[in-house]
Write an enzyme that holds these catalytic residues in place. Structure first.
Site, PDB file in Angstrom:
ATOM      1  CD  GLU A 296      -4.908  11.158  -5.663  1.00  0.00           C
ATOM      2  OE1 GLU A 296      -5.581  11.116  -4.605  1.00  0.00           O
ATOM      3  OE2 GLU A 296      -5.129  11.969  -6.558  1.00  0.00           O
ATOM      4  NE  ARG A 335      -5.311   4.470  11.212  1.00  0.00           N
ATOM      5  CZ  ARG A 335      -5.901   3.313  11.216  1.00  0.00           C
ATOM      6  NH1 ARG A 335      -5.424   2.316  11.919  1.00  0.00           N
ATOM      7  NH2 ARG A 335      -6.962   3.101  10.471  1.00  0.00           N
ATOM      8  CB  CYS A 370      -5.921  13.709  31.888  1.00  0.00           C
ATOM      9  SG  CYS A 370      -4.487  13.642  32.944  1.00  0.00           S
TER      10      CYS A 370
HETATM   11  N1  LLP Z   1      -5.925  10.717  -2.068  1.00  0.00           N
HETATM   12  C1  LLP Z   1      -6.769  11.503  -1.378  1.00  0.00           C
HETATM   13  C2  LLP Z   1      -7.396  12.628  -2.056  1.00  0.00           C
HETATM   14  C3  LLP Z   1      -7.019  11.246  -0.019  1.00  0.00           C
HETATM   15  O1  LLP Z   1      -7.863  12.029   0.643  1.00  0.00           O
HETATM   16  C4  LLP Z   1      -6.389  10.144   0.605  1.00  0.00           C
HETATM   17  C5  LLP Z   1      -6.626   9.861   2.036  1.00  0.00           C
HETATM   18  C6  LLP Z   1      -5.501   9.364  -0.144  1.00  0.00           C
HETATM   19  C7  LLP Z   1      -5.303   9.667  -1.484  1.00  0.00           C
HETATM   20  C8  LLP Z   1      -4.747   8.206   0.441  1.00  0.00           C
HETATM   21  O2  LLP Z   1      -5.596   7.199   0.847  1.00  0.00           O
HETATM   22  P1  LLP Z   1      -4.975   5.814   1.397  1.00  0.00           P
HETATM   23  O3  LLP Z   1      -4.330   5.105   0.220  1.00  0.00           O
HETATM   24  O4  LLP Z   1      -4.018   6.154   2.445  1.00  0.00           O
HETATM   25  O5  LLP Z   1      -6.158   5.078   1.929  1.00  0.00           O
HETATM   26  N2  LLP Z   1      -6.393   9.024   8.942  1.00  0.00           N
HETATM   27  C9  LLP Z   1      -7.198   7.938   8.417  1.00  0.00           C
HETATM   28  C10 LLP Z   1      -7.122   7.871   6.924  1.00  0.00           C
HETATM   29  C11 LLP Z   1      -7.532   9.158   6.244  1.00  0.00           C
HETATM   30  C12 LLP Z   1      -7.418   9.107   4.753  1.00  0.00           C
HETATM   31  C13 LLP Z   1      -7.650  10.440   4.151  1.00  0.00           C
HETATM   32  N3  LLP Z   1      -7.446  10.523   2.754  1.00  0.00           N
HETATM   33  C14 LLP Z   1      -6.776   6.645   9.095  1.00  0.00           C
HETATM   34  O6  LLP Z   1      -5.863   6.645   9.921  1.00  0.00           O
HETATM   35  O7  LLP Z   1      -7.383   5.597   8.857  1.00  0.00           O
END
Ligand code: LLP
Length: 443
Positions: A296, A335, A370
């Site tokens: 994923e 971020r 702000c």
């Molecule tokens: N699968 C599940 C169940 C997840 O919760 C996530 C991300 C992914 C896949 C994808 O993960 P990735 O390959 O993108 O690392 N907003 C944060 C990242 C939050 C990730 C949440 N879950 C940031 O900007 O660093």
């Protein structure tokens, strides 16, 4: 020999734009001007203004292809994590390439379907699925629910019974593995709200097997995001494999194993494992299992396919600090404020005299909101003038999707480029649209 990307001085961090872009697919300087694929960023700004997110179609497809190539020896399905970037154009490009999707809401499923994705290739993650989410997903023919609690399992069984359907499920197992990433994006520890504890999983599977409208199809785990090392993935896989064996002994046969997302990317000078190295570490263990493998990935597919373009509106040097106030802010890209994420800020046009640490000043790149937490980067050595266009790299993931309308700021436009073409894929919001659904008190 390649130039180093960063130089840390007492004043701040200097990021060499040319050395940085050498590591970024589809982003390069041509005649001193930043280009994405064959499109000049100046051209994009002329057409769509700022702030503006720009994504390279090719960069997205290349990473997707790298995943499918690296795991070609196994039956596998790459389920792109929609939360990273859910623009319909991005989803459409991936759907056309054959991707599946990982979603966490009914809204994300609707987007996938609107973009031409197939429900049967979608896995539905998330800790708080509601009755109507489940009903909608079952009616669309969802590929699999990644179940995160016993009460969710019971609810899915109940909804499926009502609809006279059988719900395909995996349990999301929490393997209690330290992903060694920022605490807010670590999900596989027993203190985190996610998944079913590794030691309870067998019993919950046995309960699931007794439910009339549940079809056990797989096992799932996701331990966190922006992982730069392979060891936590291997540790999690080992724990999941142990469970697969215990399940087999208990007469529960699975069809797939889902290892979640989480592979990190290079924002400035991090050195995350490559997709190939990741695959090489996991393949021997996976191929013995004889199961279809799901991943994923979100960030790794889109982060470095995108930049956020922003214009320098005001330069405000003070005795202690220099502030460059730009037209993007924490509402556009949260971020840095939320995770102390360090993202690179590079100029659109390189100064003709060349830039080096001597001709630069330390700047905090801040928005006009702000809040003291409204910054995009701190203490960066840059040579800035009002009106300059800056590109924040690595912004293709968790950029636009996490943006908000705080301070009644319309969200940025989004553009996709492919070869020498560019296309608006989401128009900039208008302020009027922000309050169009609000109603004055009628009393
Ligand atoms: N699968 C599940 C169940 C997840 O919760 C996530 C991300 C992914 C896949 C994808 O993960 P990735 O390959 O993108 O690392 N907003 C944060 C990242 C939050 C990730 C949440 N879950 C940031 O900007 O660093």
């Amino acid at each position: 020999m390649s130039q180093s990307v960063t130089t840390q001085t007492e004043q701040g961090l200097y990021i060499n734009p040319e050395a940085l872009t050498a590591h970024l697919p589809e982003l390069h300087y041509q005649n001193n001007t930043l280009h994405m694929e064959q499109v000049s960023i100046t051209e994009v700004v002329k057409h769509y203004g700022t702030p503006c997110y720009v994504y390279s179609k090719q960069a997205i497809l290349d990473v997707y292809q790298a995943y499918t190539d690296s795991f070609a020896s196994l039956t596998h399905q790459i389920c792109y994590a929609v939360k990273a970037n859910s623009n319909l154009a991005v989803l459409g490009v991936l759907a056309q390439a054959g991707a599946g999707f990982d979603i966490v809401s009914r809204g994300e499923l609707m987007r996938v379907l609107a973009a031409g994705g197939e429900a049967t290739r979608v896995v539905f993650s998330g800790v708080g699925k509601t009755y109507s989410d489940i009903e909608y997903a079952l009616n669309q023919g969802i590929g699999c629910f990644n179940v995160e609690s016993i009460s969710e399992l019971t609810l899915i069984n109940e909804v499926a019974a009502q609809l006279d359907k059988s719900a395909p499920i995996s349990l999301r197992v929490n393997p209690d593995v330290d992903a060694k990433t920022h605490p807010y994006i670590s999900t596989g520890l027993k203190d985190n709200k996610f998944g079913i504890a590794h030691e309870d999983a067998l019993v919950v599977y046995q309960q699931a097997a007794k439910l009339s409208h549940i079809d056990i199809v797989g096992i799932d785990c996701h331990i966190g995001s922006q992982l730069t090392e392979v060891a936590p993935f291997v540790a999690a896989l080992d724990k999941v494999i142990e469970l697969v064996h215990s399940l087999r002994k208990a007469g529960i046969e699975l069809r797939h194993i889902d290892l979640g997302g989480g592979l990190g990317v290079r924002y400035i000078d991090e050195t995350p494992v490559s997709i190939d190295e990741f695959a090489n570490a996991l393949l021997p263990k996976l191929s013995e299992l004889g199961l279809t493998v799901f991943f994923e990935p979100g960030r790794s597919i889109v982060a470095n396919a995108g930049v956020l373009l922003t214009k320098v509106d005001v330069l405000k040097p003070t005795e202690h600090k220099n502030f460059a106030i730009v037209d993007a802010a924490m509402n556009d890209l949260i971020r840095p404020a939320l995770y102390q994420a360090e993202m690179a800020v590079i100029p659109n046009v390189l100064p003709s005299n060349g830039i080096n640490t001597e001709s630069t000043e330390p700047w905090d790149i801040v928005g006009a909101i702000c809040e003291t937490g409204d910054f995009l980067a701190k203490d960066r050595l840059l040579s800035l003038s009002t009106g300059d266009i800056l590109a924040i790299t690595g912004a293709g993931a968790y950029g636009f999707t996490m943006s908000s309308n705080y301070n009644s700021r319309p969200r940025a436009s989004e553009v996709m480029v492919a070869d020498d073409r560019h296309q608006l894929i989401r128009k900039r919001e208008t302020v009027e649209a922000l309050y169009a659904d609000e109603v004055l008190w009628q009393g």
